[in-house]
Write a protein that holds these residues in place. Structure first.
Motif, PDB file in Angstrom:
ATOM      1  N   ILE A   1      41.029 -52.263 -90.391  1.00 54.30           N
ATOM      2  CA  ILE A   1      41.234 -52.408 -88.947  1.00 54.30           C
ATOM      3  C   ILE A   1      42.636 -52.964 -88.704  1.00 54.30           C
ATOM      4  O   ILE A   1      42.882 -53.726 -87.790  1.00 54.30           O
ATOM      5  CB  ILE A   1      40.156 -53.297 -88.291  1.00 54.30           C
TER       6      ILE A   1
ATOM      7  N   THR B   1      42.513 -47.438 -85.694  1.00 57.63           N
ATOM      8  CA  THR B   1      41.251 -47.955 -85.167  1.00 57.63           C
ATOM      9  C   THR B   1      41.568 -48.610 -83.835  1.00 57.63           C
ATOM     10  O   THR B   1      42.415 -49.511 -83.765  1.00 57.63           O
ATOM     11  CB  THR B   1      40.638 -48.999 -86.110  1.00 57.63           C
TER      12      THR B   1
ATOM     13  N   GLU C   1      36.970 -50.060 -80.934  1.00 62.29           N
ATOM     14  CA  GLU C   1      36.287 -49.737 -82.187  1.00 62.29           C
ATOM     15  C   GLU C   1      36.292 -50.933 -83.137  1.00 62.29           C
ATOM     16  O   GLU C   1      35.279 -51.221 -83.789  1.00 62.29           O
ATOM     17  CB  GLU C   1      36.969 -48.542 -82.853  1.00 62.29           C
ATOM     18  N   ALA C   2      37.425 -51.627 -83.218  1.00 64.13           N
ATOM     19  CA  ALA C   2      37.510 -52.804 -84.092  1.00 64.13           C
ATOM     20  C   ALA C   2      36.530 -53.879 -83.651  1.00 64.13           C
ATOM     21  O   ALA C   2      35.824 -54.478 -84.483  1.00 64.13           O
ATOM     22  CB  ALA C   2      38.939 -53.348 -84.105  1.00 64.13           C
TER      23      ALA C   2
ATOM     24  N   ALA D   1      36.412 -48.666 -91.896  1.00 65.52           N
ATOM     25  CA  ALA D   1      36.504 -48.704 -90.441  1.00 65.52           C
ATOM     26  C   ALA D   1      35.393 -47.876 -89.809  1.00 65.52           C
ATOM     27  O   ALA D   1      35.345 -47.734 -88.586  1.00 65.52           O
ATOM     28  CB  ALA D   1      37.871 -48.186 -89.978  1.00 65.52           C
ATOM     29  N   LYS D   2      34.492 -47.340 -90.634  1.00 66.84           N
ATOM     30  CA  LYS D   2      33.474 -46.415 -90.149  1.00 66.84           C
ATOM     31  C   LYS D   2      32.081 -47.031 -90.262  1.00 66.84           C
ATOM     32  O   LYS D   2      31.633 -47.376 -91.361  1.00 66.84           O
ATOM     33  CB  LYS D   2      33.534 -45.108 -90.941  1.00 66.84           C
TER      34      LYS D   2
END
Length: 293
Positions: free
Chosen positions: A23, A28, A32-33, A252-253
């Motif tokens: 992140i 990202t 989203e983070a 990050a997913k």
């Protein structure tokens, strides 16, 4: 979530830790983070690992989960990158800690590592003294070292560190062979980094990246019997069969996070597979394969 004692530090950390390096920039989004960090905590993962060198990571941790500070063990890394201050000096470590406290909007850091600090600097003692001075001042709870090879040997023997973060994976078993018992005897907590070994099984050809290239060579040389899900095998090996209190995985997913958590929930590997993994490393030159910094 399984919580393990981190050596004699008094901390208990989740068997799966979250590495916040992914992140680090605008690939990202801020939304989203924030969603990912809160999701990590909601799943029961309580170890969040970042570093001064991880771009926006520290700032985003402070922005999105500082209000939940009691819910997690916060780990970061220092020693470099303070404007106007030479790297790997007493002042650089102290100012890096001060910056981390400010960015992450916290009154204390749980674990602070010297981040791949060179051996000759460790031997001088100033950077370890800086960490422990900050610990005595209440700015951090555990002085730690992150790295491999001779530096980790020194860190274990020095008595200056309560915890280590080092490379441990099915392709990198140097810690198991020469250091795990020593760290345990000294009461030093161990966190496994790179437990997935760069997921080199995904590559049809040798990766260009130095570390992943080395892991690819090792993985091919070891010739372990094929597995249906190598990521599952690798993570469970690092988390349950190496003496590490936690295995740090960055993503990050959310889907990857869920897969990692599912692997941990499946528990230890079958004993015969662990024996095969250890034997394959030893058989194909494990004694000559150092950890990768």
């Amino acid at each position: 979530m399984i919580l393990n004692p981190l050596g004699h530090t008094g901390l208990r950390v989740s068997a799966l830790g979250f590495g916040a390096m992914h992140i680090n920039d605008q690939r990202t989004t801020e939304a989203e983070a924030g969603a990912l960090l809160n999701h990590v905590l909601d799943l029961g993962i309580n170890l969040i690992d970042t570093a001064r060198g991880y771009g926006l990571s520290e700032e985003r941790i402070g922005r999105h989960i500082a209000r939940r500070r009691a819910d997690f063990v916060l780990s970061t890394k220092v020693g470099y990158g303070v404007e106007g201050v030479p790297d790997w000096t007493y002042d650089c470590v102290v100012q890096g800690i001060e910056r981390a406290l400010k960015l992450m909007k916290t009154d204390w850091l749980d674990i602070v590592h010297l981040h791949s600090c060179p051996l000759h600097v460790l031997e001088q003692g100033d950077v370890a003294r800086a960490l422990n001075d900050c610990r005595q001042a209440g700015k951090l709870r555990v002085a730690a070292y992150s790295g491999d090879n001779a530096e980790i040997d020194f860190a274990i023997d020095s008595g200056a560190f309560g915890s280590l973060q080092t490379s441990i994976s099915l392709c990198d078993q140097a810690h198991l062979k020469t250091r795990a018992a020593r760290a345990d005897h000294a009461g030093i907590g161990v966190i496994a980094k790179r437990p997935l070994a760069g997921a080199v099984w995904r590559h049809a050809q040798r990766p260009d990246d130095f570390a992943e290239g080395q892991y690819w060579d090792r993985f091919k040389a070891m010739g372990i019997p094929n597995a249906e899900d190598w990521a599952d095998v690798a993570l469970r090996f690092a988390a349950f069969h190496t003496g590490a209190a936690s295995a740090i995985v960055g993503t990050a997913k959310p889907a990857n996070l869920r897969r990692n958590l599912d692997a941990i929930e499946r528990g230890p590997l079958p004993a015969e597979l662990v024996v095969a993994i250890r034997a394959a490393f030893d058989r194909q030159g494990g004694d000559a394969w150092p950890g990768l910094i």
